[in-house]
Design an enzyme around this catalytic site. Structure first.
Site, PDB file in Angstrom:
ATOM      1  N   ASP A 146       2.294  26.151 -28.909  1.00 42.22           N
ATOM      2  CA  ASP A 146       2.576  24.713 -28.907  1.00 42.22           C
ATOM      3  C   ASP A 146       3.715  24.382 -27.955  1.00 42.22           C
ATOM      4  O   ASP A 146       4.816  23.972 -28.361  1.00 42.22           O
ATOM      5  CB  ASP A 146       2.903  24.259 -30.333  1.00 42.22           C
ATOM      6  CG  ASP A 146       1.732  24.452 -31.271  1.00 42.22           C
ATOM      7  OD1 ASP A 146       0.587  24.474 -30.801  1.00 42.22           O
ATOM      8  OD2 ASP A 146       1.959  24.594 -32.487  1.00 42.22           O
ATOM      9  N   ASP A 163      -5.458  30.473 -35.472  1.00 43.41           N
ATOM     10  CA  ASP A 163      -4.158  29.840 -35.287  1.00 43.41           C
ATOM     11  C   ASP A 163      -3.109  30.504 -36.187  1.00 43.41           C
ATOM     12  O   ASP A 163      -3.426  31.149 -37.191  1.00 43.41           O
ATOM     13  CB  ASP A 163      -4.268  28.355 -35.615  1.00 43.41           C
ATOM     14  CG  ASP A 163      -3.295  27.501 -34.823  1.00 43.41           C
ATOM     15  OD1 ASP A 163      -2.307  28.056 -34.302  1.00 43.41           O
ATOM     16  OD2 ASP A 163      -3.529  26.290 -34.713  1.00 43.41           O
ATOM     17  N   GLU A 198       0.937  34.748 -36.155  1.00 42.78           N
ATOM     18  CA  GLU A 198       2.148  35.567 -35.964  1.00 42.78           C
ATOM     19  C   GLU A 198       2.459  36.538 -37.127  1.00 42.78           C
ATOM     20  O   GLU A 198       2.943  37.641 -36.816  1.00 42.78           O
ATOM     21  CB  GLU A 198       3.347  34.640 -35.718  1.00 42.78           C
ATOM     22  CG  GLU A 198       3.282  33.852 -34.443  1.00 42.78           C
ATOM     23  CD  GLU A 198       2.359  32.630 -34.541  1.00 42.78           C
ATOM     24  OE1 GLU A 198       1.931  32.131 -33.483  1.00 42.78           O
ATOM     25  OE2 GLU A 198       2.052  32.191 -35.671  1.00 42.78           O
TER      26      GLU A 198
END
Length: 954
Positions: free
Chosen positions: A629, A552, A555
């Protein structure tokens, strides 16, 4: 006697002697020197031949090329034979498929096919721009490359973005990584080529300019006509709070810095905010706008609703783009209606003036910081060949484990050991198929993020938990972040070696957990740090028997909603250089850490990684990406179709999304009862159930089938009771997914052996039909199925385009439909419109509760007549890498329409556990004899022992 190498060099110089510009032939291509006058003009252009259809172009304004290496290109690509010769004022490099022309005058490069037809050409003069940039003592260039682009060109790819754009011709996209946004600098053109842009910094495609504040482009007028600003009106729903009206010189409240310019001490949640007035353009033309929003927002421009209501949760804003032609000197009304949905919320509107002539409608690439200008040209006869070339450059896509093709259940989050195991038991009790269950973040103690240790109060026996999941014939994926609280021992291990990003520590940045804790991310650009990251996982989590890894925030997202410059500060400097230069490739490095780590300790167990971000080359690390998300809105569901399709065209075949959306509107979590006292379904529950039903119908045909999100819970029985049509439909499509496992797993094999793409925009299979270039809401799921998701509330019909070049069969009735037309088709609540291509052959396996519950020794083989067809069934050992050494089998099915025969080919290959004798029940569907798809259809039965046989069909 002249040495051989020197002799070759002298020959090359003599060849170029008629020109003041010289070139040097190298082992893999040619370097052309350009007589340029400006300091930052191109001085050298290098062409490297990698394959007959793959060429690497580099350019620099320096006297020598910098010595660097690519993060995305796999090593060891052997060059192919080529020739070099002078042609007029150019140098021509030729392969069996390409002629690459390099102008000795300006370094411009043209790509031609073997017949001399131009495929792609850099803009007249070369189209290259180098602007010096220095960051943290390192020099580089902001680079731009412009290619000519004909009016009928279409561009697809660029990764996965959320503005619901599909064909990027005439559009622009900023390429950076953020939650819900995955940038891959690769495009595929309908002219049968691709460009892979090799830069890791912030980049742009289609327009090299950044969006600007409104007051820097337009004259602004408030709602009373006064010049200089718009009018902002803030109306509170809180008693005794005074409303505010003020001047707004720009609408820019887009990050944690700029939102400080909103009215202080004003309660924004559920306030009604309006920005209104007029804008006056200085020149006529098409203006592009980008809207940044959290909460509910609408935009009216020139008294037209240009952005219908959109919503995003307060902490995770989204961007949406639109354009409008404006006339010089004409004042145009602008009105933004914004209802923030949190105490902290974001809103912004920026714009671009009409694009300069040299860029408009051309193919434009720009990057903030690179050592040189670098791109790869990929040629092919179709999109599949172009994507094959991309994977030749960046690495093959691994065959995912078979269980990964099944259904995944997740939520934010299973808070205890009993919750995750108990929900899996409920699946088994209900006979609802499932292969994988997921443990999301915060299974550790609250203050121990990055410890990889379970909170013993909630997870008293982690090994027992995983064993229980395995005993229920399921797999488990766990969330593993590159984030570490500074108090953990794992943080200290990284920190002592200089492998932690320090800015968040220096600034005492606190996250959202409890009172807020200080931590940071490890530097995945360091080889040593990557090995340590895996070692910590191996020491603490791997012994538990966990099957898959959820990476997760890759980035990396150190802190939500920061401005771009602070984001760079938070994730750098890296071991390779400044974060400005290495801004977009963290997820690639992070994936390499676990992929190589697991294969180093258990080399024959297939890796499965799921990451929220990605970059070119991600597929070589057995990594899938999900779309982050996203919100629980119909427009967000629709946007996932185009997002997933462009991601597939970007060369990375495994993609998934949070079925149902992750971030939930308050109206769905308000605690209302599902039914009133008269038994009538609450209107919000009714919409929630239909939204999830439609999303599951779509998701069953994504490369990976996975539900996840915040409350309300996403287990099917928590969406609706088993008597409800929502539950029944979700169960139907989950069962269908498992019955199609022989078909789906074959496609997994094809991604490796044939460089295949599972989720396919229509233009990939119907390139001759130009209408398919802009169809973003239908797709092919493999060679047979055309999937047409329904993305509007209470829609019971939808328009479907049936591409020319094939005729079609309705999956549910067998009705025959001619291609080359658009029809309004039925879309009942329970069913997604689904059509089968003429000539399709579809293997259907047994009913299963998990992917390897039963052997596929009895297969129903659907043959859709009307055109010749073929399908090759792929099988292997499901969960190891023995396929890399030839342990797999193929059975080819070939249908001859003229002869009405089906040939089952000789089985090729073998592996341990292979089914040697099986039964095929052949079911035919034709125009004259339509037949609905059913699992128990009667047909011709054929016993097969691996030998070739031809059957005349009834």
């Amino acid at each position: 006697m002249i040495p051989k190498k020197l002799n070759l060099l002298l020959v090359g110089l003599v060849m170029a002697g008629c020109s003041s510009t010289q070139y040097l032939k190298t082992d893999d291509g040619v370097v052309v020197n350009i007589n340029s006058s400006g300091t930052n003009d191109v001085k050298k252009v290098r062409v490297q031949v990698l394959r007959d259809e793959l060429v690497h172009i580099s350019a620099t304004p320096q006297n020598e090329f910098p010595k660097d290496s690519s993060l995305i290109i796999v090593p060891g690509i052997k060059t192919t034979p080529f020739t070099v010769k002078d042609v007029a004022d150019s140098v021509m490099v030729s392969t069996s498929r390409l002629r690459v022309m390099i102008s000795r005058k300006d370094g411009g490069v043209n790509f031609k096919d073997k017949n001399g037809k131009v495929i792609l050409a850099e803009k007249q003069g070369g189209g290259k721009t180098f602007t010096p940039i220095e960051v943290e003592g390192t020099n580089g260039y902001s680079v731009r490359q412009i290619f000519n682009s004909p009016a009928d060109e279409a561009f697809h790819g660029l990764g996965q973005h959320q503005a619901d754009e599909f064909n990027y011709k005439g559009k622009s996209e900023e390429l950076f990584q953020y939650n819900t946004k995955v940038s891959v600098p690769f495009i595929v053109s309908n002219k049968n080529y691709g460009v892979l842009w090799d830069s890791y910094s912030l980049s742009r495609f289609g327009d090299s300019r950044p969006y600007k504040q409104l007051n820097t482009l337009f004259k602004l007028y408030d709602k009373k006509g006064n010049a200089g600003s718009l009018t902002g009106t803030y109306i509170s729903n809180v008693k005794d709070v005074k409303n505010i009206e003020r001047k707004e010189e720009s609408i820019f409240f887009e990050d944690i810095k700029s939102i400080k310019n909103l009215p202080q001490n004003f309660p924004l949640k559920n306030a009604n905010v309006t920005y209104e007035g007029e804008i006056e353009a200085p020149e006529s033309g098409d203006y592009k706008f980008t809207l940044y929003y959290a909460g509910y927002v609408k935009v009216f421009l020139d008294n037209k609703l240009v952005v219908a209501e959109r919503w995003r949760t307060a902490w995770n804003p989204n961007s949406y783009k639109f354009s409008l032609p404006l006339q010089a000197g004409k004042r145009v009304p602008l009105r933004i209606e914004w209802r923030p949905d949190g105490g902290t919320s974001y809103c912004g509107l920026r714009a671009l003036a009409p694009q300069p002539v040299d860029e408009k409608n051309n193919q434009v690439w720009w990057s903030e910081m690179s050592k040189k200008l670098d791109y790869y040209f990929v040629y092919g006869d179709n999109a599949d060949e172009v994507i094959k070339g991309y994977r030749t450059l960046t690495g093959k896509s691994q065959v995912m484990p078979k269980w990964a093709m099944g259904y995944w259940q997740s939520r934010e989050r299973y808070k205890t050991q009993d919750e995750i195991v108990g929900n899996l038991k409920e699946f088994r009790k209900r006979k609802f198929p499932i292969d994988n269950i997921v443990l999301d973040w915060n299974y550790w103690e609250e203050d121990a993020w990055g410890s990889h240790e379970f909170d013993a109060k909630r997870f008293p026996d982690p090994k027992g938990m995983v064993d229980d999941i395995h005993a229920l014939n399921a797999k488990m994926m766990i969330s593993v972040w590159p984030k570490f609280y500074k108090t953990t021992e794992h943080f200290k291990e990284f920190d002592t070696k200089g492998w932690m990003y320090q800015q968040a520590i220096k600034d005492n940045v606190r996250d959202w957990v409890g009172p807020g804790y200080v931590g940071s991310f490890y530097d995945a650009y360091s080889g040593g740090a990557r090995k340590l990251f895996w070692k910590q996982i191996y020491d603490n989590l791997y012994p538990l028997g966990i099957d898959a890894w959820w990476m997760d925030a890759s980035e990396p997202n150190v802190l939500d909603c920061t401005d771009m410059e602070y984001r760079k500060a938070l994730c750098g400097p890296t071991a390779l250089g400044s974060s400005t230069e290495f801004f977009n490739t963290y997820a690639l490095m992070n994936a390499e850490a676990i992929y190589n780590g697991q294969r180093s300790v258990e080399p024959n167990k297939r890796v499965f990684l799921l990451t929220r971000s990605g970059f070119a080359g991600l597929q070589r690390y057995s990594t899938a990406t999900w779309s982050g998300d996203i919100a629980t809105r119909w427009e967000d569901m629709k946007a996932q179709i185009s997002a997933g399709l462009n991601f597939a065209v970007s060369g990375i075949p495994y993609w998934t999304m949070d079925i149902g959306g992750f971030c939930v509107e308050d109206r769905y979590v308000s605690g209302q009862q599902a039914y009133d006292k008269d038994g009538k379904e609450n209107s919000d529950y009714k919409e929630w159930r239909e939204l999830n039903t439609r999303w599951f119908q779509f998701g069953a045909f994504a490369p990976l089938y996975r539900a996840h999100g915040q409350f309300p819970y996403r287990e099917p029985w928590n969406i609706a009771p088993d008597t409800h049509p929502a539950y029944k439909s979700i169960l139907y499509y989950t069962n269908l997914r498992y019955r199609l496992m022989p078909y789906i797993y074959t496609m997994a094999g094809m991604t490796y052996f044939n460089n295949y793409t599972i989720m396919r925009p229509l233009f990939m299979d119907f390139a001759a039909d130009s209408k398919t270039e802009n169809i973003s809401d239908q797709f092919m799921f493999g060679p047979a199925f055309m999937v047409c998701p329904v993305y509007s509330y209470e829609a019971r019909k939808r328009n479907v385009y049936f591409p020319a070049g094939s005729n079609w069969f309705d999956f549910y009735t067998g009705k025959y439909i001619s291609g080359g037309q658009q029809l309004s088709v039925d879309a009942p609540y329970e069913h997604i419109p689904l059509f089968i291509r003429e000539g399709a052959i579809i293997p259907v396996g047994p009913e299963m509760q998990y992917s390897n519950e039963k052997p596929a020794d009895k297969i129903v083989l659907y043959v859709y007549k009307g055109k010749d067809g073929s399908f090759t069934l792929y099988e292997d050992e499901d969960n190891n890498y023995n396929y890399e050494t030839g342990k797999y089998s193929n059975i080819a099915f070939t249908y001859n329409n003229a002869n009405n025969t089906l040939t089952i080919g000789e089985r090729k290959g073998e592996f341990t556990g292979m089914i040697k004798n099986r039964t095929f029940t052949i079911v035919t569907v034709s125009k004259d004899k339509p037949k609905a798809f059913t699992y128990d259809a009667e047909g011709q039965t054929v016993n097969y022992n691996g030998q070739k046989q031809t059957i005349t069909l009834k």
